[in-house]
Design a protein around this motif. Structure first.
Motif, mmCIF file in Angstrom:
data_model
loop_
_atom_site.group_PDB
_atom_site.id
_atom_site.type_symbol
_atom_site.label_atom_id
_atom_site.label_comp_id
_atom_site.label_asym_id
_atom_site.label_seq_id
_atom_site.Cartn_x
_atom_site.Cartn_y
_atom_site.Cartn_z
ATOM 1 N N GLY A 80 10.267 -3.008 -10.436
ATOM 2 C CA GLY A 80 9.074 -2.171 -10.487
ATOM 3 C C GLY A 80 8.534 -1.777 -9.120
ATOM 4 N N ARG A 81 9.298 -2.033 -8.049
ATOM 5 C CA ARG A 81 8.785 -1.718 -6.721
ATOM 6 C C ARG A 81 8.911 -0.230 -6.402
ATOM 7 N NH1 ARG A 81 6.185 -0.166 -3.436
ATOM 8 N NH2 ARG A 81 6.009 -0.710 -1.228
ATOM 9 N N VAL A 82 9.993 0.376 -6.894
ATOM 10 C CA VAL A 82 10.217 1.800 -6.613
ATOM 11 C C VAL A 82 10.261 2.558 -7.939
ATOM 12 C CG1 VAL A 82 11.789 3.495 -5.582
ATOM 13 C CG2 VAL A 82 11.517 1.243 -4.516
ATOM 14 N N GLU A 83 9.639 3.716 -7.937
ATOM 15 C CA GLU A 83 9.675 4.563 -9.127
ATOM 16 C C GLU A 83 10.783 5.600 -8.945
ATOM 17 O OE1 GLU A 83 6.762 7.803 -11.403
ATOM 18 O OE2 GLU A 83 6.041 6.766 -9.623
ATOM 19 N N TYR A 84 11.574 5.795 -9.974
ATOM 20 C CA TYR A 84 12.656 6.785 -9.885
ATOM 21 C C TYR A 84 12.408 7.891 -10.902
ATOM 22 C CZ TYR A 84 14.863 3.330 -6.945
ATOM 23 O OH TYR A 84 15.109 2.454 -5.919
ATOM 24 N N VAL A 85 12.494 9.117 -10.443
ATOM 25 C CA VAL A 85 12.208 10.264 -11.310
ATOM 26 C C VAL A 85 13.304 11.314 -11.168
ATOM 27 C CG1 VAL A 85 9.691 9.942 -11.168
ATOM 28 C CG2 VAL A 85 10.860 11.397 -9.489
ATOM 29 N N PRO A 86 13.547 12.078 -12.217
ATOM 30 C CA PRO A 86 14.550 13.142 -12.115
ATOM 31 C C PRO A 86 13.935 14.490 -11.690
ATOM 32 C CG PRO A 86 13.930 12.826 -14.412
ATOM 33 C CD PRO A 86 13.062 11.900 -13.604
ATOM 34 N N ILE A 87 14.708 15.279 -10.997
ATOM 35 C CA ILE A 87 14.343 16.666 -10.675
ATOM 36 C C ILE A 87 15.502 17.551 -11.125
ATOM 37 C CG2 ILE A 87 14.264 18.270 -8.692
ATOM 38 C CD1 ILE A 87 11.516 17.152 -9.274
ATOM 39 N N MET A 88 15.172 18.636 -11.806
ATOM 40 C CA MET A 88 16.197 19.517 -12.368
ATOM 41 C C MET A 88 16.805 20.419 -11.285
ATOM 42 S SD MET A 88 15.732 18.403 -15.370
ATOM 43 C CE MET A 88 14.506 17.107 -15.459
ATOM 44 N N ASP A 89 17.990 20.928 -11.588
ATOM 45 C CA ASP A 89 18.681 21.858 -10.685
ATOM 46 C C ASP A 89 17.756 22.993 -10.232
ATOM 47 O OD1 ASP A 89 21.049 20.472 -10.899
ATOM 48 O OD2 ASP A 89 22.047 21.932 -12.205
ATOM 49 N N HIS A 90 17.091 23.628 -11.215
ATOM 50 C CA HIS A 90 16.314 24.825 -10.872
ATOM 51 C C HIS A 90 15.097 24.486 -10.011
ATOM 52 C CE1 HIS A 90 12.871 24.295 -13.682
ATOM 53 N NE2 HIS A 90 13.757 23.651 -14.405
ATOM 54 N N GLU A 91 14.543 23.287 -10.208
ATOM 55 C CA GLU A 91 13.415 22.864 -9.378
ATOM 56 C C GLU A 91 13.865 22.643 -7.929
ATOM 57 O OE1 GLU A 91 10.591 20.225 -12.274
ATOM 58 O OE2 GLU A 91 12.604 19.434 -11.937
ATOM 59 N N ALA A 92 15.044 22.058 -7.775
ATOM 60 C CA ALA A 92 15.581 21.826 -6.431
ATOM 61 C C ALA A 92 15.853 23.157 -5.730
ATOM 62 C CB ALA A 92 16.862 20.995 -6.520
ATOM 63 N N LEU A 93 16.358 24.096 -6.521
ATOM 64 C CA LEU A 93 16.671 25.415 -5.966
ATOM 65 C C LEU A 93 15.399 26.142 -5.503
ATOM 66 C CD1 LEU A 93 19.212 27.123 -5.568
ATOM 67 C CD2 LEU A 93 18.834 28.119 -7.825
ATOM 68 N N GLU A 94 14.327 25.987 -6.285
ATOM 69 C CA GLU A 94 13.044 26.575 -5.874
ATOM 70 C C GLU A 94 12.518 25.913 -4.602
ATOM 71 O OE1 GLU A 94 10.569 26.108 -9.349
ATOM 72 O OE2 GLU A 94 11.930 27.410 -10.492
ATOM 73 N N ALA A 95 12.641 24.589 -4.533
ATOM 74 C CA ALA A 95 12.158 23.851 -3.358
ATOM 75 C C ALA A 95 12.949 24.248 -2.113
ATOM 76 C CB ALA A 95 12.268 22.343 -3.605
ATOM 77 N N PHE A 96 14.238 24.449 -2.297
ATOM 78 C CA PHE A 96 15.119 24.877 -1.211
ATOM 79 C C PHE A 96 14.578 26.172 -0.589
ATOM 80 C CE2 PHE A 96 18.588 27.588 0.224
ATOM 81 C CZ PHE A 96 19.462 26.746 0.900
ATOM 82 N N SER A 137 0.822 -1.209 0.000
ATOM 83 C CA SER A 137 0.000 0.000 0.000
ATOM 84 C C SER A 137 0.864 1.271 0.000
ATOM 85 C CB SER A 137 -0.911 0.013 1.231
ATOM 86 O OG SER A 137 -0.122 0.179 2.409
ATOM 87 N N VAL A 138 2.158 1.092 0.283
ATOM 88 C CA VAL A 138 3.040 2.260 0.354
ATOM 89 C C VAL A 138 3.740 2.451 -0.989
ATOM 90 C CG1 VAL A 138 4.985 3.331 1.567
ATOM 91 C CG2 VAL A 138 3.413 1.825 2.817
ATOM 92 N N LYS A 139 3.430 3.559 -1.648
ATOM 93 C CA LYS A 139 4.091 3.878 -2.916
ATOM 94 C C LYS A 139 5.448 4.507 -2.586
ATOM 95 C CE LYS A 139 3.045 6.455 -7.150
ATOM 96 N NZ LYS A 139 3.622 5.445 -8.053
ATOM 97 N N ILE A 140 6.466 4.176 -3.367
ATOM 98 C CA ILE A 140 7.815 4.645 -3.055
ATOM 99 C C ILE A 140 8.441 5.321 -4.284
ATOM 100 C CG2 ILE A 140 10.082 3.981 -2.193
ATOM 101 C CD1 ILE A 140 8.838 1.591 -0.844
ATOM 102 N N VAL A 141 8.984 6.494 -4.061
ATOM 103 C CA VAL A 141 9.599 7.259 -5.153
ATOM 104 C C VAL A 141 11.000 7.732 -4.763
ATOM 105 C CG1 VAL A 141 9.442 9.346 -6.574
ATOM 106 C CG2 VAL A 141 7.371 8.048 -6.049
ATOM 107 N N GLY A 142 11.963 7.423 -5.601
ATOM 108 C CA GLY A 142 13.327 7.920 -5.438
ATOM 109 C C GLY A 142 13.567 9.052 -6.430
ATOM 110 N N VAL A 143 14.251 10.100 -5.984
ATOM 111 C CA VAL A 143 14.429 11.284 -6.828
ATOM 112 C C VAL A 143 15.904 11.454 -7.192
ATOM 113 C CG1 VAL A 143 14.028 13.751 -7.044
ATOM 114 C CG2 VAL A 143 12.463 12.357 -5.666
ATOM 115 N N GLU A 144 16.158 11.423 -8.500
ATOM 116 C CA GLU A 144 17.522 11.566 -8.998
ATOM 117 C C GLU A 144 17.812 13.006 -9.393
ATOM 118 O OE1 GLU A 144 19.161 7.946 -11.121
ATOM 119 O OE2 GLU A 144 17.361 8.383 -12.249
ATOM 120 N N ALA A 145 19.103 13.279 -9.546
ATOM 121 C CA ALA A 145 19.499 14.617 -9.976
ATOM 122 C C ALA A 145 19.341 14.743 -11.482
ATOM 123 C CB ALA A 145 20.943 14.890 -9.580
ATOM 124 N N GLY A 146 18.360 15.527 -11.910
ATOM 125 C CA GLY A 146 18.143 15.742 -13.339
ATOM 126 C C GLY A 146 19.050 16.826 -13.902
ATOM 127 N N GLY A 147 19.803 17.480 -13.025
ATOM 128 C CA GLY A 147 20.764 18.498 -13.462
ATOM 129 C C GLY A 147 20.130 19.554 -14.326
#
Lengths: 406, 279
Positions: free
Chosen positions: A332-348, A261-271
């Motif tokens: 297929g247990r964990v989904e991995y997605v990229p996040i761009m530099d600028h998105e990380a900076l906004e989240a920061f 029931s627990v969905k899992i997502v790993g976030v990579e550096a999309g640069g």
């Protein structure tokens, strides 16, 4: 009725050869092989030794400050208008990140093995600082290999390591980042096998490191389970963590892998984006290969040469990934997605202003993904994100990018 | 082909001298120059040739071989081209064994079966793959042996008597004894200690034992050759190449002759080894 063992458990790996499916293994020079087998023996004994576990737990409690809080981010939840957002506050640990969880476990092993010298590689400097810290605590000399580029962009951590008595050796090969630091640490180890313990900072490298580091970091996920049951009386719906080598992520994920029931997502550096070469999304844009002792997803060219990659975050600036993540992706247990530099900076900036927490640039990537997903989820759903490091080390980098004078 | 390797060692045993094994980096500083270097090696006195396969992350190599690999990659070298160097060499030389040496990933990406077929077609006799210990034999070692390509293993000072049988189990061609714990290009250890280690390994195998890591001069070659079946020289040759290049890394008229001169001198050292030992 007795519960039959789950044949399809996602938690069973690795096998005795260190394999997670086709990933993992022990791809090292013969010089290191006897040492890795010794480490495996010692680790096998230690993990079931009550005294070892008690000592580690004592240090976790009184030295690190565990358990780290599970914090309900009320303002951010309201602002995003969807799922309830919790942060696992591993940035409040002594030394400012999850890295200490692993270092304490490993230095106890090093002591058991009679090793008298510690070496480590570091990217953002968080693992280097944690290594230098435990080396100081246990009175062992420590050498930290760090890419020259990272030495420059993570200056506060370099200074901390030096204050702690560690020798920081800048590595100029390649782009001067984490991959190059790891090569140099391996060269040191192969030269000083007799007295030296190599404290690998992430859940990667030759067996037994991926398994061992995961076990030391799993304290994160185990605490989250208990804390979430206490806070909400149920498991979360979504786990999110940043993945560089992937140690904070596997530490959060592992205790939940069999909870479907627990969905899992790993976030990579999309640069700067996956179209070009300026990213570190090895799972999303790489292919299986062999580097640094294990088979795993790597950024590489058609000739099997490893690419350098890029990330705004020194801690994610690595062209590989821990082998268990590669397996979890293919399974297929964990989904991995990229996040761009600028998105990380906004989240920061978003978290800093909204919750009064300055995150490291690594978990800022995870946060950016949470910001995308939370508004699309129901208000009674729950997200747990691993806030694995604090951002003090990044303020100069961020200041420069935002054009703020310091 | 294992026959070429076995014949070479049998001939050397009859001659009563150790082998000179020379390593150079394929494609350093460019394809044509490194092919010319390879073609010059046998007449300069090299008995067995190690053909380096450049890799971006050579974890067991010192700065000299790291830089050689970087020069080769910068010059556009690939595994296909390294195999091509061997093929071109074989057009003129049917006798000198060629051992390809490097790291696993480029081979893995090329495809193990395809690589072994192409290696055989190009006249390769053996492989040394630094990051494939016996625990990983299913990857490349067993498939190579099935195709009659030697898989030459490194034994090191950390390979104790308990572990040696495992290391030797699927080894063929010769055993490469790494004379010290460390990376390529380090200082030469005490030849007496090395001699003892060679004897220890010979107690476990009938294969020839070649010694490398740290051998740079004719004197070294003679000292090590007194006890070993072969002496491996790598870093000294790679350094010789480097010293002959222009500031921007291009080959010069001195590149190939410089290597020839060095190898001739090393060869003289090896050829006098047993004479010294007999004294």
């Amino acid at each position: 009725m007795n519960e039959t063992p789950k044949l399809n458990s996602f938690k069973a790996g690795p096998d005795e050869d260190g394999r997670f499916g086709i990933f993992g293994g022990r791809f090292v020079a013969e010089t290191l092989m006897p040492l890795i087998l010794d480490l495996q023996d010692e680790w096998t004994r230690a993990r079931t030794d009550a005294a070892f576990q008690a000592e580690l737990q004592h240090l976790n409690t009184h030295y690190t400050g565990r358990p780290s809080p599970l914090y309900f981010a009320e303002r951010m939840t309201a602002e995003l208008g969807g799922a309830k957002i919790y942060f696992k506050r591993d940035e409040l640990n002594h030394t400012g990140s999850h890295k200490i969880n692993n270092c304490l476990g490993q230095i106890l092993l090093a002591k058991r093995m009679g090793k008298t010298r510690i070496i480590a590689e570091t990217g953002a400097g968080q693992h280097g600082v944690a290594s230098a810290t435990v080396a100081a605590r246990f009175g062992l000399p420590c050498v930290v290999y760090m890419g020259a580029t990272d030495v420059e962009r993570q200056a506060p951590n370099v200074f901390r390591m030096k204050l702690l008595g560690a020798e920081v050796k800048p590595v100029t090969a390649g782009h001067g980042t984490l991959k190059d630091a790891m090569n140099e640490a391996l060269r040191d180890w192969v030269t000083n096998v007799d007295d030296t313990y190599y404290m690998i900072g992430t859940a990667a490298g030759p067996h037994p490191y991926p398994e061992m580091v995961r076990e030391f970091q799993s304290v994160i996920g185990k605490e989250v389970r208990e804390q979430m049951m206490a806070a909400e009386g149920r498991l979360p719906d979504l786990l999110v963590a940043a993945v560089g080598g992937g140690s904070n992520a596997i530490g959060l994920f592992h205790p939940f892998l069999d909870d479907q029931s627990v969905k899992i997502v790993g976030v990579e550096a999309g640069g700067k984006g996956l179209d070009g070469e300026e990213h570190c999304a090895s799972l999303t844009a790489g292919s299986p290969g062999v580097l640094h002792g294990n088979r795993t997803y790597l950024l590489q060219d058609g000739d099997g040469q490893i690419k350098e990659g890029h990330s705004i975050s020194a801690g994610l600036d690595y062209p590989g990934i821990g082998p268990e993540h590669s397996w979890l992706k293919d399974a297929g247990r964990v989904e991995y997605v990229p996040i761009m530099d600028h998105e990380a900076l906004e989240a920061f900036q978003f978290l800093t202003r909204l919750e009064g927490i300055i995150p490291a640039l690594e978990p800022s990537h995870a946060l950016a993904e949470v910001m995308k997903r939370a508004p699309k989820m129901d208000k009674d759903q729950i997200i747990v994100m691993n806030l694995c490091g604090r951002g003090d080390k990044d303020i100069f980098t961020v200041g420069k990018l935002l054009g703020m004078g310091l | 082909m294992t026959a070429r390797m076995d014949k070479r060692f049998a001939d050397l045993a009859a001659e009563g001298r150790p082998a000179l094994v020379t390593y150079f980096m394929g494609g350093d500083p460019d394809f044509d120059t490194s092919l010319a270097i390879m073609k010059a090696l046998p007449s300069a006195g090299s008995d067995i040739i190690e053909l380096g396969m450049p890799f971006s992350d050579p974890m067991a190599d010192g700065p000299a071989i790291q830089l050689a690999g970087q020069r080769a990659l910068k010059g556009g070298q690939t595994l296909v081209k390294t195999l091509e160097i061997a093929r071109r060499f074989r057009e003129d030389d049917q006798d000198t064994p060629i051992v390809m040496m490097g790291y696993y990933n480029p081979i893995y990406i090329y495809g193990v079966e395809r690589f072994l077929d192409d290696a055989l077609a190009c006249g390769i006799d053996g492989l040394i793959v630094v990051d494939l210990p016996p625990e990983m034999d299913d990857e490349l070692c067993i498939p190579a042996l099935k195709k009659d390509i030697n898989f030459i293993r490194l034994a090191t000072p950390t390979t104790d008597d308990k572990r040696l049988p495992k290391v030797l189990e699927n080894t063929s061609g010769f055993v490469y004894y790494v004379s010290m714990n460390g990376i390529t290009g380090s200082a030469l250890p005490d030849p007496t200690v090395v001699g003892g280690a060679v004897q220890r390994i010979k107690g476990h195998t009938k294969l020839p034992v070649c010694v490398g890591f740290g051998v740079k001069t004719a004197e070294h070659a003679r000292a090590i050759g007194a006890s070993a079946d072969g002496v491996v020289v790598g870093t000294a040759i790679v350094n010789q190449v480097a010293s002959s290049l222009t500031a921007d890394g291009k080959s010069t008229g001195a590149t190939v002759p410089g290597v020839e001169t060095l190898v001739r001198s090393l060869s003289a050292g090896v050829r006098s080894a047993r004479l010294v030992a007999a004294e």
